[in-house]
Design a protein around this motif. Structure first.
Motif, short mmCIF file in Angstrom:
data_model
loop_
_atom_site.label_atom_id
_atom_site.label_comp_id
_atom_site.label_asym_id
_atom_site.label_seq_id
_atom_site.Cartn_x
_atom_site.Cartn_y
_atom_site.Cartn_z
N TYR A 18 0.89 -1.16 0.00
CA TYR A 18 0.00 0.00 0.00
C TYR A 18 0.92 1.21 0.00
O TYR A 18 1.57 1.48 1.02
CB TYR A 18 -0.88 0.02 1.24
N HIS A 21 4.32 1.02 1.81
CA HIS A 21 4.27 -0.02 2.84
C HIS A 21 4.08 -1.40 2.21
O HIS A 21 2.99 -1.74 1.75
CB HIS A 21 3.11 0.32 3.80
N VAL A 23 3.30 -4.95 2.36
CA VAL A 23 2.59 -5.80 3.33
C VAL A 23 2.87 -7.27 3.06
O VAL A 23 3.15 -8.04 3.98
CB VAL A 23 1.08 -5.50 3.28
N GLY A 42 0.13 -12.03 13.55
CA GLY A 42 -0.21 -10.93 14.44
C GLY A 42 -1.05 -9.88 13.73
O GLY A 42 -1.27 -9.96 12.51
N ASN A 43 -1.52 -8.89 14.50
CA ASN A 43 -2.28 -7.78 13.90
C ASN A 43 -1.42 -7.10 12.85
O ASN A 43 -0.25 -6.82 13.09
CB ASN A 43 -2.69 -6.76 14.97
N GLY A 44 -2.01 -6.85 11.70
CA GLY A 44 -1.29 -6.14 10.64
C GLY A 44 -0.33 -7.01 9.86
O GLY A 44 0.44 -6.50 9.04
N ALA A 45 -0.36 -8.34 10.08
CA ALA A 45 0.59 -9.22 9.38
C ALA A 45 0.26 -9.36 7.89
O ALA A 45 1.11 -9.79 7.11
CB ALA A 45 0.60 -10.61 10.03
N GLY A 46 -0.97 -9.01 7.49
CA GLY A 46 -1.32 -9.10 6.07
C GLY A 46 -2.32 -10.20 5.75
O GLY A 46 -2.51 -10.54 4.58
N LYS A 47 -3.00 -10.72 6.77
CA LYS A 47 -3.94 -11.82 6.55
C LYS A 47 -5.13 -11.36 5.69
O LYS A 47 -5.47 -11.99 4.69
CB LYS A 47 -4.44 -12.37 7.90
N SER A 48 -5.76 -10.25 6.11
CA SER A 48 -6.92 -9.77 5.34
C SER A 48 -6.50 -9.30 3.96
O SER A 48 -7.26 -9.44 2.99
CB SER A 48 -7.62 -8.63 6.09
N THR A 49 -5.29 -8.77 3.86
CA THR A 49 -4.79 -8.34 2.54
C THR A 49 -4.65 -9.54 1.61
O THR A 49 -4.92 -9.44 0.41
CB THR A 49 -3.43 -7.62 2.71
N HIS A 196 -7.23 -15.54 14.47
CA HIS A 196 -6.31 -15.42 15.60
C HIS A 196 -6.50 -16.60 16.56
O HIS A 196 -5.81 -16.69 17.56
CB HIS A 196 -6.60 -14.13 16.39
N1 LIG Z 1 -6.42 -0.16 2.24
C1 LIG Z 1 -5.27 -0.01 2.93
N2 LIG Z 1 -4.49 1.07 2.72
C2 LIG Z 1 -3.31 1.22 3.37
N3 LIG Z 1 -2.83 0.33 4.28
C3 LIG Z 1 -3.57 -0.75 4.52
C4 LIG Z 1 -4.83 -0.98 3.87
N4 LIG Z 1 -5.34 -2.14 4.32
C5 LIG Z 1 -4.45 -2.63 5.21
N5 LIG Z 1 -3.40 -1.79 5.34
C6 LIG Z 1 -2.21 -2.02 6.19
O1 LIG Z 1 -1.61 -3.22 5.77
C7 LIG Z 1 -1.15 -3.98 6.89
C8 LIG Z 1 -1.78 -5.36 6.85
O2 LIG Z 1 -3.17 -5.22 7.13
P1 LIG Z 1 -4.14 -6.48 7.16
O3 LIG Z 1 -5.51 -5.95 7.47
O4 LIG Z 1 -3.98 -7.29 5.95
O5 LIG Z 1 -3.56 -7.28 8.40
P2 LIG Z 1 -4.20 -8.48 9.24
O6 LIG Z 1 -3.14 -9.50 9.38
O7 LIG Z 1 -5.49 -8.90 8.62
O8 LIG Z 1 -4.44 -7.76 10.63
P3 LIG Z 1 -5.54 -7.99 11.78
O9 LIG Z 1 -5.19 -9.27 12.44
O10 LIG Z 1 -5.33 -6.84 12.69
O11 LIG Z 1 -6.90 -8.00 11.13
C9 LIG Z 1 -1.48 -3.15 8.12
O12 LIG Z 1 -0.34 -2.43 8.49
C10 LIG Z 1 -2.58 -2.24 7.65
O13 LIG Z 1 -2.57 -1.03 8.36
#
Ligand SMILES: Nc1ncnc2c1ncn2[C@@H]1O[C@H](COP(=O)(O)OP(=O)(O)OP(=O)(O)O)[C@@H](O)[C@H]1O
Length: 246
Positions: A18, A21, A23, A42-49, A196
Motif C-alpha cells: 500500500y 508499505h 505488506v 499478528g495484527n497487521g501481518a497481512g492476513k486480510s490483505t 487469531h
Molecule cells: N487499504 C489499505 N491502505 C493502506 N494500508 C492498509 C490498507 N489495508 C491494510 N493496510 C495495512 O496493511 C497492513 C496489513 O493489514 P491487514 O488488514 O492485511 O492485516 P491483518 O493480518 O489482517 O491484521 P488484523 O489481524 O489486525 O486484522 C497493516 O499495516 C494495515 O494497516
C-alpha cells in the motif's frame, strides 16, 4: 482429481504494497481442493490483505494469484464467481428474512434455488426452522454465519474464504461452525481461514500457516508424522506476536 491438478487457491511469490508499505513480501501459499488451511499472524501481518488479493480488491505488484485458475487481478468478477466469502462481520440485509436473504444473494450470483433447497441448506447449517422466515435484525453473529454459510453451501463454489469466522462466537457455536466448515471441505472445497484463534484452527484445519513479515514463515500439518503440537505452537505463536508488537 489427479495429483497434478492445480490447487484452487494458488499464491506464488506475491508482493503487495500500500504505497510505500510492503505488506506481502514473497508470499507463497497453496490450498488444495478438499482441504482447510488456517492463516495465522499478528495484527497487521497481512492476513486480510491476502484475502483481498484473492478477491481482486487489491492488486499485487508482482507474483501470481490464481483462484480456480482465474487471476483476480485480471478478471475480478470471474474470480469472485468462484469464491464464497465470509467477512468478519457477515453482510446481510437486516430488513429481509433469512430465506429472503438467501434468495436475494443467490439471485445476485445468478444461482437461484427453490425454497426447499434453501431451507434444506439452512437445516444443514443448523439454523432452527423458526428463524427461516424471521428478519435478520435480531440474529446473533452465529445465526448470521449460518445463513451465510448456507448460501456458500448452495453456491457450490470451489473456494471458501473466511475472515475471523469464530471471533465473537461462544465455544458451542465455534464447535458447530467448525463442523460446518469441515462439511464444506469434505465436498471438495478449498478453504482458507484467517484467524487469531489457534485452538479453533488446530481443531478444524488440515494445515496452519504463520504469516510474518509478509510471508509464510512456518507451515504445519494436522495429521501424519508432522502433526502439530498445539501447546508448542501456541508458545511459538505468542513469541512471534510479541516480536511483531515490539
Ligand atoms: N487499504 C489499505 N491502505 C493502506 N494500508 C492498509 C490498507 N489495508 C491494510 N493496510 C495495512 O496493511 C497492513 C496489513 O493489514 P491487514 O488488514 O492485511 O492485516 P491483518 O493480518 O489482517 O491484521 P488484523 O489481524 O489486525 O486484522 C497493516 O499495516 C494495515 O494497516
Amino acid at each position: 482429481m489427479t495429483k497434478d491438478t492445480p490447487a484452487p487457491i494458488l499464491i506464488d511469490n506475491l508482493v503487495l504494497a500500500y504505497g510505500q508499505h510492503r505488506v506481502l513480501d514473497g508470499l507463497s501459499l497453496q490450498v488444495p481442493a478438499g482441504s482447510i488451511t488456517a492463516l495465522l499472524g499478528g495484527n497487521g501481518a497481512g492476513k486480510s490483505t491476502t484475502l483481498a488479493a484473492l478477491l481482486g480488491f487489491v492488486r499485487a505488484q508482482s507474483g501470481t494469484v490464481l483462484v480456480a485458475g482465474v487471476d483476480p487481478g485480471m478478471d475480478p468478477d470471474a474470480a469472485r464467481r468462484r469464491i464464497a466469502y465470509l467477512p468478519e462481520n457477515v453482510a446481510l440485509y437486516e430488513h429481509l428474512t433469512a430465506a429472503e436473504n438467501a434468495d436475494y444473494l443467490l439471485a445476485l450470483s445468478e444461482e437461484r434455488k427453490e425454497r426447499r433447497i434453501i431451507t434444506d441448506a439452512f437445516a444443514a447449517a443448523g439454523l432452527q426452522e423458526r428463524a427461516w422466515d424471521q428478519r435478520l435484525g435480531g440474529f446473533s453473529k452465529g445465526m448470521r454465519q449460518k445463513v451465510a454459510i448456507a448460501v456458500a453451501l448452495l453456491r457450490e463454489v470451489p473456494v471458501l474464504l473466511l475472515d475471523e469466522p469464530t471471533s465473537g462466537l461462544d465455544p458451542r457455536a465455534t464447535v458447530d461452525f467448525n463442523a460446518l466448515v469441515a462439511a464444506v471441505r469434505d465436498r471438495g472445497t478449498a478453504v482458507l481461514m484467517v484467524t487469531h484463534d489457534l485452538l479453533s484452527a488446530a481443531d478444524v484445519a488440515d494445515r496452519i500457516g504463520f504469516l510474518e513479515a509478509g510471508r509464510i514463515v512456518e507451515e504445519v500439518a494436522a495429521s501424519g508424522p508432522e502433526r502439530f503440537d498445539v501447546r508448542a505452537l501456541h508458545a511459538r505463536f505468542a513469541v512471534a506476536a510479541e516480536r511483531l508488537a515490539a
